[in-house]
Design a protein around this motif. Sequence first.
Motif, PDB file in Angstrom:
ATOM      1  N   ARG A  53       1.026  -1.307   0.066  1.00 39.11           N
ATOM      2  CA  ARG A  53       0.084   0.173  -0.002  1.00 39.11           C
ATOM      3  C   ARG A  53       0.905   1.365   0.193  1.00 39.11           C
ATOM      4  O   ARG A  53       0.415   2.370  -0.276  1.00 39.11           O
ATOM      5  CB  ARG A  53      -1.013   0.048   1.275  1.00 39.11           C
ATOM      6  N   SER A 112     -10.927   5.536  -7.432  1.00 34.38           N
ATOM      7  CA  SER A 112     -11.334   4.142  -8.162  1.00 34.38           C
ATOM      8  C   SER A 112     -11.820   4.422  -9.335  1.00 34.38           C
ATOM      9  O   SER A 112     -12.137   5.240  -9.929  1.00 34.38           O
ATOM     10  CB  SER A 112     -12.405   3.547  -7.141  1.00 34.38           C
ATOM     11  N   ARG A 119      -6.844   4.169  -9.243  1.00 37.22           N
ATOM     12  CA  ARG A 119      -6.428   2.736  -8.764  1.00 37.22           C
ATOM     13  C   ARG A 119      -6.392   1.766  -9.740  1.00 37.22           C
ATOM     14  O   ARG A 119      -7.345   0.594  -9.533  1.00 37.22           O
ATOM     15  CB  ARG A 119      -7.323   2.856  -7.376  1.00 37.22           C
ATOM     16  N   ARG A 153      -3.133  -2.287  -6.872  1.00 38.98           N
ATOM     17  CA  ARG A 153      -4.155  -1.537  -7.761  1.00 38.98           C
ATOM     18  C   ARG A 153      -5.055  -2.754  -8.291  1.00 38.98           C
ATOM     19  O   ARG A 153      -4.730  -3.752  -8.412  1.00 38.98           O
ATOM     20  CB  ARG A 153      -3.465  -0.713  -8.867  1.00 38.98           C
ATOM     21  N   ARG A 154      -6.302  -2.436  -9.029  1.00 37.40           N
ATOM     22  CA  ARG A 154      -7.197  -3.227  -9.737  1.00 37.40           C
ATOM     23  C   ARG A 154      -6.426  -3.564 -11.023  1.00 37.40           C
ATOM     24  O   ARG A 154      -6.075  -2.730 -11.782  1.00 37.40           O
ATOM     25  CB  ARG A 154      -8.318  -2.804 -10.068  1.00 37.40           C
ATOM     26  N   GLU A 159      -8.270  -5.038  -6.380  1.00 37.03           N
ATOM     27  CA  GLU A 159      -7.339  -4.098  -5.547  1.00 37.03           C
ATOM     28  C   GLU A 159      -6.975  -4.908  -4.414  1.00 37.03           C
ATOM     29  O   GLU A 159      -7.725  -5.802  -3.687  1.00 37.03           O
ATOM     30  CB  GLU A 159      -7.979  -2.901  -5.110  1.00 37.03           C
ATOM     31  N   ASP A 160      -5.708  -5.086  -3.800  1.00 35.54           N
ATOM     32  CA  ASP A 160      -5.068  -5.785  -2.525  1.00 35.54           C
ATOM     33  C   ASP A 160      -5.465  -7.113  -2.746  1.00 35.54           C
ATOM     34  O   ASP A 160      -5.113  -7.964  -1.657  1.00 35.54           O
ATOM     35  CB  ASP A 160      -6.000  -5.132  -1.500  1.00 35.54           C
TER      36      ASP A 160
END
Length: 466
Positions: free
Chosen positions: A11, A20, A313, A390-391, A433-434
């Motif tokens: 992050r 987003s 993102r 990020r996506r 994401e993540d």
Amino acid sequence: MANQTEPSATRSILPADMISVEDARARILERFAPTPAEATPLLDALGLVLAEDVRAPFDIPPLANTGMDGYAVRAADTEGATYDTPKTLEVIGYLPAGSVYDGAVAEGQAVRIMTGAPIPTGADAVVPFEETDEYDWTTRESARDRESWGSWQDNPRAEVRIDVAAAEGANIRPVGEDVRTGELVLPRGTVIGPAQVGVLASLGLDRVAVHRRPVVAILSTGDELLRPGEPPQPGKIYDANAFGLAAAVTALGATPLVLDVARDTVEALTARIREGLATADLLITSAGVSRGDFDVVKTVLAAEGEIGFWTVRMKPGKPLAFGTLRGDDGREVPHLGLPGNPVSAMMTFELFGRAAIFKMLGKLEAHPGAWQRPIVQATALDRIANTDGRRFYARCIATQTREGAWQVRLTGPQGSGVLTSMSLANAYAICPEDTPAIEVGETCEVMLVDREAPIPTRTPSEPKDH
Ligand code: AMP
Ligand code: MG
């Protein structure tokens, strides 16, 4: 730079003001409206959206007519007819499609009639040739074809044998069977496809009011760019973006206006942008919008209107500029500034530019979510790694098993400089994401972008020879 307060290394590289994909798209869509209606020749309207309701000016069909080649008769005259006990009727005329019969069919009479011709007065049923002596069951051919019955004048016949009784209304297409006068045939908001073109033509219309094609000016920026066809030069690359984006714009039904490449000077860029603003409904630029970029692009854009520089993102393609520029005539023109990297430029166009063009075309009026691509659940056949929170939209080939289950494979290396990863893909696998990775065998969401994509010629995931 690592941010000590962030819990994870992943992050820490994300700037705090990241937005987003959904947020970016919503902010962009707010600034667009459907283009004005324009009376457009039918075929040019293909793919565009009706700006007005279309009502039927008359009944279709305008007269009751026959759905079969045969004999127009009074059903009562055929009552009891069978192959063993046929009825014979007097033939009083021949009626091809396109004519109206002057006389009337009286008791014991019939008119030889061709498909589409209006039913003569007095007749209330049509007996097809197959149920008369105009059909030869031994050869299963119409006797009409063998004996040139096509020309009534050359070969009139006085009588016809009816082998099968006809019910009242048999083989008659009633007036207004398709549409009635005044009926709403195509409501505004309808996308004109081939069937709609046919229906409009059946109403006698040669033009139709649709939202006109938006003009999208496309500007590539950078001293390094050559146009295809120019000789190669050391240190230079060919301008992929203007062409890829113009093709994407065309495929959506908008009109691209490809501007000359703007060199990295304030004067060149200002001149090109003004040129685009003169006629465009949207200006798309590529390159020069990265955070650490001190390109002239930002300076010029800031001077020409209100522009926001966003960090979205997503990957590929995180930097994005969006705002409004003022044309010479004071007209406000939305501007979408895409990243320079060709994969990022194509992907951000897919996620943002496409929706904006849908809105200008009027496609979101009746169906606000119409820009969305179909999303399916698919099993990953390759591991899809996602490194920075990020996506990730991974370029994939999606296929269906015999049972209909979706599967995805990566197209190969996913670097944002690998433009062929786009050309090989028919889908994008979405790694949230993540999520550090989608493992082989796991299910993921896949956005289908080209259901009719040709079979890729290069084996997916196979390393290229260098
Ligand atoms: P920039 O956003 O200007 O930093 O550009 C990012 C990368 O994209 C650089 O490698 C540029 O050379 C490349 N690039 C920019 N514009 C284009 C274009 N129109 N076609 C192909 N590559 C481009
Ligand atoms: Mg540049």
